[in-house]
Design an enzyme around this catalytic site. Structure first.
Site, PDB file in Angstrom:
ATOM      1  N   CYS A 136      43.709  35.010  39.520  1.00  0.00           N
ATOM      2  CA  CYS A 136      43.691  35.707  38.228  1.00  0.00           C
ATOM      3  C   CYS A 136      44.520  34.964  37.191  1.00  0.00           C
ATOM      4  O   CYS A 136      44.081  34.709  36.082  1.00  0.00           O
ATOM      5  CB  CYS A 136      44.194  37.133  38.400  1.00  0.00           C
ATOM      6  SG  CYS A 136      45.773  37.226  39.239  1.00  0.00           S
ATOM      7  N   GLY A 164      38.374  47.765  36.402  1.00  0.00           N
ATOM      8  CA  GLY A 164      39.587  48.437  35.912  1.00  0.00           C
ATOM      9  C   GLY A 164      39.257  49.541  34.917  1.00  0.00           C
ATOM     10  O   GLY A 164      39.870  50.611  34.927  1.00  0.00           O
ATOM     11  N   LYS A 212      42.964  50.567  50.357  1.00  0.00           N
ATOM     12  CA  LYS A 212      41.592  50.105  50.615  1.00  0.00           C
ATOM     13  C   LYS A 212      41.446  48.635  50.234  1.00  0.00           C
ATOM     14  O   LYS A 212      41.601  48.284  49.074  1.00  0.00           O
ATOM     15  CB  LYS A 212      40.594  50.912  49.769  1.00  0.00           C
ATOM     16  CG  LYS A 212      39.154  50.525  50.055  1.00  0.00           C
ATOM     17  CD  LYS A 212      38.204  50.967  48.955  1.00  0.00           C
ATOM     18  CE  LYS A 212      37.943  49.894  47.931  1.00  0.00           C
ATOM     19  NZ  LYS A 212      37.234  48.704  48.429  1.00  0.00           N
ATOM     20  N   GLU A 243      35.750  34.448  32.422  1.00  0.00           N
ATOM     21  CA  GLU A 243      36.608  34.050  33.541  1.00  0.00           C
ATOM     22  C   GLU A 243      35.692  33.562  34.662  1.00  0.00           C
ATOM     23  O   GLU A 243      35.015  34.383  35.297  1.00  0.00           O
ATOM     24  CB  GLU A 243      37.405  35.274  34.013  1.00  0.00           C
ATOM     25  CG  GLU A 243      38.314  35.002  35.173  1.00  0.00           C
ATOM     26  CD  GLU A 243      38.931  36.270  35.784  1.00  0.00           C
ATOM     27  OE1 GLU A 243      38.258  37.318  35.816  1.00  0.00           O
ATOM     28  OE2 GLU A 243      40.073  36.194  36.239  1.00  0.00           O
TER      29      GLU A 243
END
Ligand code: NAD
Length: 482
Positions: free
Chosen positions: A288, A237, A181, A386
């Site tokens: 990332c 996550g 996906k 971040e």
């Protein structure tokens, strides 16, 4: 620019379809895909229903029975044939990538496509071998790596081509089948892979479904899926980990990062500045494993800052389809809104901004200027969070123990880098950084055989390398008496 004419004929379609059990399938419900440089709708993608997902998982389960029995060489050959077609159509793919993701067509998009092709081929040739641990007069102990079954793969929007193929190749070569996906923000390239895979792989081996975040959650909860390979934010996550507990799925989580780069007093700044700029601002900071906190020794802080700003001033932010664009837009409005909020915080707190700092919201696209913040406090949001955009804080330090402490003072642990002529000292500092990857005098070097793992809240498990392949298998100890 006329967007419609920029889309290659072969992908000028309003009916991107899913690949389920060897058939291309649409949906009664479609969602819009936007070009981030204009915010014009460029395509529609199907929204999978639960029935679609069930069908894809069931097909992958049936296909697993025969696919897992093929030899590694046979499975590798399928992946090579898949790669051959992608390579023949790489120009089309790179254009589509720029249109849905925003990254410059002539540089980052082409590089991502070529790197992905290289990765597919390299991964197709990887092998895990059985290991004989004991072989004596009485018995033999053999450790085997057996495939898990159906793997659910979920990808983000920053590298839609590379990160999908990073999952497809090791998953299939190790004998698993897959339901993949893509992010709802960037479904086009991944669905396009389905149109190629349809004519290459046996039906059910690779299934591609599209939809929103709820589809991702259904996958993590699905009892027919044995493992989730997830790349995305640390917040998601954690949700993936929680809902995968339902049938004790194996999980690999590649999550966010807040990498420190440490510039030592003896660093060659003319060498370091372009490399750190490229790593921090490449893909407009939507990366990332990028330096997101640059620590510079107080003795060369000002010189570094001046050179960094001078280098950054030369870079042009714009539509990725234009040949003179260095940095494209932010991929989606959600991330753009987060950056507006972060810039607001920088302004409100009165931090000194050496370059950029002001987002022009009147522009049609999600454009954010290259922004460099001058020594904000360690507890500021721009240091702790971040940002995932083209904004980086420069931070001053005085001694090595202090900088190691500050660099490690984060919940993230993805990557880091150390820069200096005193290689031994630089390596000593690198060893103390609590991250899955650390570079010394180089950065963002990745390889098919090099494990990529996140420490702390940057992830769990490994991608690439032998460990990455093992993550797609069960360990089985087979013993027999002689
Ligand atoms: P995200 O977590 O919002 O979404 C990632 C994917 O997860 C998407 O496909 C999304 O639809 C799906 N998803 C959302 N909610 C879900 C749920 N509850 N259950 C299952 N799936 C769900 O991340 P993003 O905004 O697409 O990507 C940016 C983030 O990804 C950044 O934090 C970045 O650092 C990280 N990232 C990490 C790596 C790495 O290798 N460590 C690589 C690229 C990006």
């Amino acid at each position: 620019m006329n967007i419609a004419t920029a889309i290659p004929e072969a992908v000028r379609t309003d009916d991107f379809r899913m690949l389920i059990n060897g058939d291309l399938k649409g949906s009664n419900r479609l969602f819009e895909v936007y070009n981030p440089a204009t915010n014009a709708v460029i395509a529609h993608a199907p929204e999978a229903t639960r029935d679609d997902l069930d069908e894809a998982v069931a097909a992958a389960g049936i296909a697993f029975k025969s696919w897992s029995k093929l030899s590694w060489d046979e499975r590798g050959a399928y992946i090579h044939r898949f790669t051959d077609v992608i390579e023949q159509r790489r120009e089309e793919l790179a254009t589509m990538l720029t249109l849905e993701q925003g990254k410059p067509r002539h540089s980052f998009a082409t590089r991502e496509v070529d790197l992905a092709i290289h990765w597919l081929r390299g991964m197709a040739d990887q092998r895990l071998h059985h290991e004989i641990l004991e072989d004596n007069d009485e018995h033999v102990v053999e450790v085997q790596h057996t495939p898990l079954g159906v793997v659910g793969a979920i990808t983000p929007w920053n590298f839609p081509v590379l990160l999908s193929l990073w999952k497809i190749a090791p998953c299939l070569v190790t004998g698993n089948t897959m339901v993949l996906k893509p992010s709802p923000y960037t479904p086009m390239c991944t669905l396009w892979f389905g149109t190629i895979a349809k004519d290459i792989f046996p039906k059910g081996v690779l299934n591609i479904v599209s939809g929103g975040n709820d589809l991702g959650q259904w996958m993590t909860e699905h009892p027919g899926i044995s493992k989730i390979s997830f790349t995305g934010s640390s917040a998601t996550g954690k949700k993936v980990m929680a809902s995968s507990a339902v049938n004790l799925k194996r999980i690999t989580l590649e999550l966010g990062g807040n990498d420190a780069a440490i510039v030592m007093p003896d660093a060659d700044l003319d060498e370091v500045v372009p490399q750190l700029f490229g790593a921090a601002f490449g893909n407009s900071g939507q990366w990332c494993i990028a330096p997101k906190r640059i620590f510079i020794h107080s003795s060369n802080y000002r010189t570094f800052a001046d050179k960094f700003v001078a280098f950054a001033k030369e870079k042009k932010v714009g539509d990725g389809m234009l040949p003179d664009t260095d940095l494209g837009p932010i991929q989606n409005k959600m991330q753009y809104a987060k950056l507006l909020n972060m810039f607001e915080d920088i302004r409100e707190k009165g931090y000194n901004v050496l370059l950029g700092g002001c987002i022009d919201e009147s522009l049609a696209g999600n454009f954010v200027p290259v922004t460099i913040v001058d020594n904000p406090p360690d507890d500021s949001r721009i240091v702790r969070e971040e940002p995932f955009g083209p904004v980086v804080p420069l931070l001053q330090y005085d001694d090595f123990d202090e900088v190691v402490e500050r660099a490690n003072n984060t919940d993230y642990g993805l990557g880091g880098s150390v820069w200096g002529r005193d290689r031994a000292k630089a390596i000593e500092i690198a060893r103390q950084l609590d991250t899955g990857t650390v570079w010394v005098n180089e950065i963002q070097v990745h390889g098919i055989t090099l494990p990529l793992a996140g420490h702390k809240q940057s992830g769990m498990g490994v991608e690439n390398g032998v460990e990455g392949l093992c993550d797609f298998t069960n360990t089985k100890t087979l013993m027999f008496r002689k």
